[in-house]
Design a protein around this motif. Structure first.
Motif, PDB file in Angstrom:
ATOM      1  N   LEU A 173       0.874  -1.080   0.019  1.00 54.66           N
ATOM      2  CA  LEU A 173       0.017  -0.099   0.086  1.00 54.66           C
ATOM      3  C   LEU A 173       0.826   1.222  -0.033  1.00 54.66           C
ATOM      4  O   LEU A 173       0.588   2.094  -0.769  1.00 54.66           O
ATOM      5  N   THR A 174       1.937   1.140   0.814  1.00 54.87           N
ATOM      6  CA  THR A 174       2.848   2.480   0.837  1.00 54.87           C
ATOM      7  C   THR A 174       3.443   2.594  -0.475  1.00 54.87           C
ATOM      8  O   THR A 174       3.671   3.651  -0.901  1.00 54.87           O
ATOM      9  N   HIS A 175       4.115   1.725  -1.059  1.00 57.43           N
ATOM     10  CA  HIS A 175       4.715   1.557  -2.237  1.00 57.43           C
ATOM     11  C   HIS A 175       3.817   2.118  -3.390  1.00 57.43           C
ATOM     12  O   HIS A 175       4.154   3.228  -4.010  1.00 57.43           O
ATOM     13  N   LEU A 176       2.538   1.624  -3.391  1.00 56.71           N
ATOM     14  CA  LEU A 176       1.572   2.268  -4.472  1.00 56.71           C
ATOM     15  C   LEU A 176       1.441   3.859  -4.130  1.00 56.71           C
ATOM     16  O   LEU A 176       1.297   4.625  -5.042  1.00 56.71           O
ATOM     17  N   ALA A 177       1.198   4.171  -2.967  1.00 59.62           N
ATOM     18  CA  ALA A 177       0.993   5.542  -2.689  1.00 59.62           C
ATOM     19  C   ALA A 177       1.958   6.520  -3.033  1.00 59.62           C
ATOM     20  O   ALA A 177       1.907   7.528  -3.676  1.00 59.62           O
ATOM     21  N   ASN A 178       3.390   5.967  -2.885  1.00 61.48           N
ATOM     22  CA  ASN A 178       4.460   6.941  -3.259  1.00 61.48           C
ATOM     23  C   ASN A 178       4.746   6.652  -5.010  1.00 61.48           C
ATOM     24  O   ASN A 178       5.179   7.571  -5.453  1.00 61.48           O
ATOM     25  N   ALA A 179       4.507   5.599  -5.388  1.00 64.82           N
ATOM     26  CA  ALA A 179       4.503   5.395  -6.808  1.00 64.82           C
ATOM     27  C   ALA A 179       3.400   6.585  -7.514  1.00 64.82           C
ATOM     28  O   ALA A 179       3.935   6.754  -8.735  1.00 64.82           O
ATOM     29  N   ARG A 180       2.385   6.730  -6.950  1.00 63.69           N
ATOM     30  CA  ARG A 180       1.469   7.618  -7.674  1.00 63.69           C
ATOM     31  C   ARG A 180       1.411   8.993  -7.080  1.00 63.69           C
ATOM     32  O   ARG A 180       0.909   9.836  -7.770  1.00 63.69           O
ATOM     33  N   ARG A 181       2.351   9.482  -6.153  1.00 63.18           N
ATOM     34  CA  ARG A 181       1.975  10.751  -5.522  1.00 63.18           C
ATOM     35  C   ARG A 181       2.504  12.047  -6.565  1.00 63.18           C
ATOM     36  O   ARG A 181       2.275  13.108  -6.342  1.00 63.18           O
ATOM     37  N   ALA A 182       3.552  11.735  -7.363  1.00 64.87           N
ATOM     38  CA  ALA A 182       3.910  12.678  -8.306  1.00 64.87           C
ATOM     39  C   ALA A 182       3.053  12.384  -9.802  1.00 64.87           C
ATOM     40  O   ALA A 182       3.671  13.290 -10.438  1.00 64.87           O
ATOM     41  N   THR A 183       2.155  11.902  -9.842  1.00 72.01           N
ATOM     42  CA  THR A 183       1.455  11.795 -11.103  1.00 72.01           C
ATOM     43  C   THR A 183       0.254  12.469 -11.207  1.00 72.01           C
ATOM     44  O   THR A 183      -0.264  13.268 -10.209  1.00 72.01           O
ATOM     45  N   ASP A 184      -0.548  12.487 -12.175  1.00 72.05           N
ATOM     46  CA  ASP A 184      -1.650  13.398 -12.249  1.00 72.05           C
ATOM     47  C   ASP A 184      -2.850  12.524 -11.883  1.00 72.05           C
ATOM     48  O   ASP A 184      -4.185  13.142 -11.709  1.00 72.05           O
ATOM     49  N   ARG A 185      -2.495  11.446 -11.381  1.00 76.29           N
ATOM     50  CA  ARG A 185      -3.804  10.835 -10.730  1.00 76.29           C
ATOM     51  C   ARG A 185      -3.076  10.043  -9.421  1.00 76.29           C
ATOM     52  O   ARG A 185      -2.786   8.836  -9.737  1.00 76.29           O
ATOM     53  N   PRO A 186      -2.621  10.733  -8.609  1.00 80.53           N
ATOM     54  CA  PRO A 186      -2.580   9.939  -7.075  1.00 80.53           C
ATOM     55  C   PRO A 186      -3.514   9.404  -6.300  1.00 80.53           C
ATOM     56  O   PRO A 186      -4.640   9.462  -7.054  1.00 80.53           O
ATOM     57  N   LEU A 187      -3.451   8.593  -5.157  1.00 74.74           N
ATOM     58  CA  LEU A 187      -4.414   8.052  -4.803  1.00 74.74           C
ATOM     59  C   LEU A 187      -5.250   9.417  -3.900  1.00 74.74           C
ATOM     60  O   LEU A 187      -4.814  10.205  -3.377  1.00 74.74           O
ATOM     61  N   LEU A 188      -6.626   8.987  -4.119  1.00 69.22           N
ATOM     62  CA  LEU A 188      -7.462  10.096  -3.501  1.00 69.22           C
ATOM     63  C   LEU A 188      -8.523   9.570  -2.525  1.00 69.22           C
ATOM     64  O   LEU A 188      -8.764   8.409  -2.504  1.00 69.22           O
ATOM     65  N   LYS A 189      -8.959  10.533  -1.817  1.00 68.22           N
ATOM     66  CA  LYS A 189     -10.184  10.164  -0.875  1.00 68.22           C
ATOM     67  C   LYS A 189     -11.129   9.394  -1.394  1.00 68.22           C
ATOM     68  O   LYS A 189     -11.573   9.743  -2.585  1.00 68.22           O
ATOM     69  N   GLY A 190     -11.574   8.260  -0.906  1.00 69.70           N
ATOM     70  CA  GLY A 190     -12.631   7.517  -1.605  1.00 69.70           C
ATOM     71  C   GLY A 190     -12.197   6.274  -2.123  1.00 69.70           C
ATOM     72  O   GLY A 190     -12.987   5.563  -2.385  1.00 69.70           O
ATOM     73  N   ASP A 191     -10.939   6.370  -2.832  1.00 66.88           N
ATOM     74  CA  ASP A 191     -10.252   5.185  -3.399  1.00 66.88           C
ATOM     75  C   ASP A 191     -10.312   4.106  -2.645  1.00 66.88           C
ATOM     76  O   ASP A 191     -10.056   3.870  -1.588  1.00 66.88           O
TER      77      ASP A 191
END
Length: 261
Positions: free
Chosen positions: A207-225
């Protein structure tokens, strides 16, 4: 087309995506995909994956997982058409593959958006609103899934078919996630029962890896995901007329019924 794609590559991605989309929608498996459309690398496979997913709707959930605790986790996008609340029921012809796995999933309470420094595991776990038992159903656009090259599997929605989400609880399970007892049953018969079992190790790592892999993209993890954190059981094919249940200690069960043919 992105700024890094050539017109030829862009056409290839679009044609490969259309091949997969048509096969999935018609449930007509691809016997032998054209060699000229095969993804050349991870980046091309992911571009096809994104194009396929975009045709089915906006992203509302994610899948992650890894083959070992040391391996870099992969990811996949999930749209609303393949996310169902438990108890779920599907038609007999819903899947080509229909392999089921028990997974631990979460729903996020807040965005994990762009920032320079990586998120820690504690920060990511603190962002979880609810914890869920889940059943992921693996599916495929290909006639021979086992023989399908890994890059084609990435392109083909990471072999995702359906995610069934059990009712959520706000309290994290008291037993460490990597050792949480799990049971997968099919028609009331136990297929697997053990502690832990996630091939990628601790679900918190994934879960932590996914959050960091997406944090600098145009679609990070969002509330409700919703994020499902990888299989805790080997997969087992479920067939028409069968019911499937995933049970984790401390979490409400996830249930799926496949209609009889």
């Amino acid at each position: 087309m992105t700024s890094s794609e050539s017109p030829i590559q862009s056409r290839k991605i679009a044609e490969a995506a259309r091949l997969l989309i048509d096969a999935r929608r018609a449930r007509q498996p691809i016997q032998a995909p054209p060699s000229e459309l095969a993804p050349a690398d991870d980046a091309e496979a992911w571009a096809i994956h994104e194009a396929v997913v975009a045709s089915f709707g906006p992203v509302v959930a994610w899948k992650t997982g890894a083959p070992s605790p040391e391996a870099e986790p992969g990811m996949g996008l999930i749209t609303a058409d393949t996310l169902k609340a438990s108890p779920a029921a599907v038609p007999a012809d819903a899947f080509v593959l229909g392999a089921v796995e028990a997974e631990i999933a979460v729903t996020l309470a807040r965005d994990l958006g762009p920032r320079p420094e990586p998120y820690s595991a504690d920060e990511v776990l603190d962002a979880v609103a609810t914890w869920h038992a889940a059943i992921e159903v693996l599916d495929t656009a290909f006639a021979d899934w086992a023989a399908t090259p890994a890059l084609w599997k990435i392109a083909d929605r990471q072999s995702h078919g359906l995610l069934v989400l059990g009712a959520g609880v706000t309290e994290r399970p008291k037993i460490p996630l990597a050792r949480l007892p799990v049971r997968l049953t099919i028609n009331g018969e136990t297929a697997f029962a053990h502690e832990g079992g996630n091939s990628g190790g601790d679900p918190a790592r994934l879960l932590t890896h996914l959050a960091n892999a997406r944090r600098a993209t145009d679609r990070p993890l969002l509330k409700g995901d919703v994020v499902t954190t990888g299989s805790t059981t080997p997969f087992r094919r479920a067939t028409p007329g069968q019911s499937v249940r995933a049970s984790f200690e401390g979490l409400p069960d996830a249930e799926l019924t496949i209609a009889a043919a």
